[in-house]
Design a protein around this motif. Sequence first.
Motif, PDB file in Angstrom:
ATOM      1  N   UNK A  71       5.813 -10.725  15.483  1.00  0.00           N
ATOM      2  CA  UNK A  71       6.154 -10.706  14.454  1.00  0.00           C
ATOM      3  C   UNK A  71       4.815 -10.976  12.690  1.00  0.00           C
ATOM      4  N   UNK A  72       4.454 -12.052  13.229  1.00  0.00           N
ATOM      5  CA  UNK A  72       3.236 -12.226  11.956  1.00  0.00           C
ATOM      6  C   UNK A  72       2.127 -10.663  11.355  1.00  0.00           C
ATOM      7  N   UNK A  73       1.702 -11.182  12.906  1.00  0.00           N
ATOM      8  CA  UNK A  73       0.556  -9.837  13.115  1.00  0.00           C
ATOM      9  C   UNK A  73       1.289  -8.719  13.120  1.00  0.00           C
ATOM     10  N   UNK A  74       2.238  -7.965  13.187  1.00  0.00           N
ATOM     11  CA  UNK A  74       2.837  -6.882  12.857  1.00  0.00           C
ATOM     12  C   UNK A  74       2.832  -6.475  11.679  1.00  0.00           C
ATOM     13  N   UNK A  75       3.489  -7.484  10.596  1.00  0.00           N
ATOM     14  CA  UNK A  75       3.391  -7.371   9.141  1.00  0.00           C
ATOM     15  C   UNK A  75       1.659  -7.315   8.776  1.00  0.00           C
ATOM     16  N   UNK A  76       0.696  -8.191   9.300  1.00  0.00           N
ATOM     17  CA  UNK A  76      -0.907  -8.282   9.072  1.00  0.00           C
ATOM     18  C   UNK A  76      -0.791  -6.442   8.894  1.00  0.00           C
ATOM     19  N   UNK A  77      -0.691  -5.681  10.316  1.00  0.00           N
ATOM     20  CA  UNK A  77      -0.837  -4.952  10.423  1.00  0.00           C
ATOM     21  C   UNK A  77      -0.333  -3.702   9.450  1.00  0.00           C
ATOM     22  N   UNK A  78       0.873  -3.782   9.093  1.00  0.00           N
ATOM     23  CA  UNK A  78       1.373  -2.891   7.505  1.00  0.00           C
ATOM     24  C   UNK A  78       0.337  -2.575   6.327  1.00  0.00           C
ATOM     25  N   UNK A  79       0.803  -4.353   6.413  1.00  0.00           N
ATOM     26  CA  UNK A  79       0.429  -4.550   4.461  1.00  0.00           C
ATOM     27  C   UNK A  79      -0.836  -4.026   4.164  1.00  0.00           C
ATOM     28  N   UNK A  80      -1.897  -3.984   5.975  1.00  0.00           N
ATOM     29  CA  UNK A  80      -3.214  -3.210   5.798  1.00  0.00           C
ATOM     30  C   UNK A  80      -3.610  -1.917   5.550  1.00  0.00           C
ATOM     31  N   UNK A  81      -1.962  -1.481   6.677  1.00  0.00           N
ATOM     32  CA  UNK A  81      -2.137  -0.247   6.691  1.00  0.00           C
ATOM     33  C   UNK A  81      -2.007   0.262   5.436  1.00  0.00           C
ATOM     34  N   UNK A  82      -0.958  -0.037   4.721  1.00  0.00           N
ATOM     35  CA  UNK A  82      -0.389   0.547   3.191  1.00  0.00           C
ATOM     36  C   UNK A  82      -1.878   0.331   2.684  1.00  0.00           C
ATOM     37  N   UNK A  83      -2.776  -0.716   2.292  1.00  0.00           N
ATOM     38  CA  UNK A  83      -3.637  -0.702   1.625  1.00  0.00           C
ATOM     39  C   UNK A  83      -4.641   0.720   2.097  1.00  0.00           C
ATOM     40  N   UNK A  84      -5.056   0.399   2.926  1.00  0.00           N
ATOM     41  CA  UNK A  84      -5.786   2.131   3.595  1.00  0.00           C
ATOM     42  C   UNK A  84      -4.912   3.252   3.504  1.00  0.00           C
ATOM     43  N   UNK A  85      -4.257   3.837   3.562  1.00  0.00           N
ATOM     44  CA  UNK A  85      -3.332   4.681   3.256  1.00  0.00           C
ATOM     45  C   UNK A  85      -3.510   5.194   1.680  1.00  0.00           C
ATOM     46  N   UNK A  86      -2.996   3.881   0.773  1.00  0.00           N
ATOM     47  CA  UNK A  86      -3.905   3.901  -0.478  1.00  0.00           C
ATOM     48  C   UNK A  86      -4.574   4.409  -1.592  1.00  0.00           C
ATOM     49  N   UNK A  87      -5.434   3.835  -0.667  1.00  0.00           N
ATOM     50  CA  UNK A  87      -7.121   3.364  -1.117  1.00  0.00           C
ATOM     51  C   UNK A  87      -7.341   5.319  -0.267  1.00  0.00           C
ATOM     52  N   UNK A  88      -7.139   5.503   0.944  1.00  0.00           N
ATOM     53  CA  UNK A  88      -7.540   7.254   0.702  1.00  0.00           C
ATOM     54  C   UNK A  88      -6.977   8.080   0.002  1.00  0.00           C
ATOM     55  N   UNK A  89      -6.242   7.900  -0.475  1.00  0.00           N
ATOM     56  CA  UNK A  89      -4.921   8.780  -1.169  1.00  0.00           C
ATOM     57  C   UNK A  89      -5.524   8.849  -2.648  1.00  0.00           C
ATOM     58  N   UNK A  90      -6.090   8.063  -3.329  1.00  0.00           N
ATOM     59  CA  UNK A  90      -6.778   7.587  -4.253  1.00  0.00           C
ATOM     60  C   UNK A  90      -5.824   6.971  -5.652  1.00  0.00           C
ATOM     61  N   UNK A  91      -5.169   6.606  -5.007  1.00  0.00           N
ATOM     62  CA  UNK A  91      -3.713   5.458  -5.460  1.00  0.00           C
ATOM     63  C   UNK A  91      -4.205   3.921  -6.320  1.00  0.00           C
ATOM     64  N   UNK A  92      -3.670   4.008  -7.496  1.00  0.00           N
ATOM     65  CA  UNK A  92      -4.165   2.535  -8.042  1.00  0.00           C
ATOM     66  C   UNK A  92      -3.996   1.525  -7.217  1.00  0.00           C
ATOM     67  N   UNK A  93      -4.454   0.617  -7.718  1.00  0.00           N
ATOM     68  CA  UNK A  93      -4.230  -0.740  -6.883  1.00  0.00           C
ATOM     69  C   UNK A  93      -2.641  -1.569  -7.455  1.00  0.00           C
ATOM     70  N   UNK A  94      -2.011  -1.452  -8.734  1.00  0.00           N
ATOM     71  CA  UNK A  94      -0.850  -1.510  -9.006  1.00  0.00           C
ATOM     72  C   UNK A  94       0.608  -1.252  -8.764  1.00  0.00           C
ATOM     73  N   UNK A  95       0.368   0.683  -8.121  1.00  0.00           N
ATOM     74  CA  UNK A  95       0.773   0.786  -7.118  1.00  0.00           C
ATOM     75  C   UNK A  95       1.239   0.012  -5.581  1.00  0.00           C
ATOM     76  N   UNK A  96      -0.383  -0.230  -5.313  1.00  0.00           N
ATOM     77  CA  UNK A  96      -0.254  -0.577  -3.552  1.00  0.00           C
ATOM     78  C   UNK A  96       0.906  -1.771  -3.696  1.00  0.00           C
TER      79      UNK A  96
END
Length: 356
Positions: free
Chosen positions: A307-332
């Motif tokens: 579960x912890x590893x899946x949690x890490x993957x969820x957060x890392x994927x969110x960060x990557x998607x936000x970066x690719x879509x040029x969304x602000x860090x505060x929204x992330x």
Amino acid sequence: MTQPASEAQQGGPAPAAKAPPAGGADAAGGPPGRGAGGRRPAGLRFDARNLSLLGVLAALVLVGGVTRPDEFLALSNLQLVLTQASVIGVVTVGATFVITSGGIDLSVGAIVALASVWATTLATQSYGFLGIAFTAVVVGLGCGLVNGVLIAYGRMVPFIATLAMLASARGLALQLTDGKTQVVSVSSVLRLGSRDSYILGVPPLVLVFAGVTVAGWLVLNRTTFGRRTVAVGGNPEAARLAGIDVRRQRLYLYLLSGLCCGIAAFLLVVLSGSGQNTNGNLYELDSIAAAIIGGTLLSGGRGTIVGSVLGVLVFTTITNIFALNNLQTDVQQIAKGVIIVAAVLVQRRSARPGEV
């Protein structure tokens, strides 16, 4: 002796003195004193949590594929996501053990920074690849030892002890670097982070993360050490009466957390090719959050590496998607906060009385 055991397994009454089993935990990794009647529902909840996280991860992949199909689904980007998850993932494995035991470690990010800085000084780099790797691991173990001694034998509250380590390690890292970036010049270290070192398309850092994950799962679920960790987190007094040296177990757990921080520091040095006093920023919050949304109980007594590893993957994927879509860090950060709150609320609804 066999008849009372079978009654306990069938959910029948059992003497209170026999509540804590000798191992300190049941087969499902629950807190001491749980009979077989409680094991199956616990296992079902673990599976449900993991399946729900897989569902969230699949939804994020779908969002990334729809919003940025060319960039997000590219092999190089998926390799990048896994590589970035490797560093914080190794830290989270160690944090999961500490949280399962009922403790907390706020110093993991600072330890990663100190270990990465110490491992990239000119004196350390003169010893080559092994010198850098050895120094990072030893510094992590040393910090974990200090945390463990203060908490287990100094009877300090984990929050205070690790907060002090956070401040001290950050300050020492800043002093060593004088606020400057220490560039790695050892070719073998730099080569490990290049694409030429990928094995069947898999970055070496991801392989290290996978190895640490498998080792962590085996230790937590298939060894006496893991059962004692769960027992200490579930009920320290019952664990002590069952013959577990609670103080020594806690010392070992913070040593394990420090070891994972040392390994993560080396991976970060390989990934960035440098050592900085700002490395590991907010790793303590990210690792705790990943463990919590994965199903590890913040009050102790239950933990899950998967579960912890899946949690890490969820957060890392969110960060990557936000970066690719040029969304602000505060929204992330807001999105991460909503996920953490939702995960804790789900835990409270699914927990048995007294767990949360």
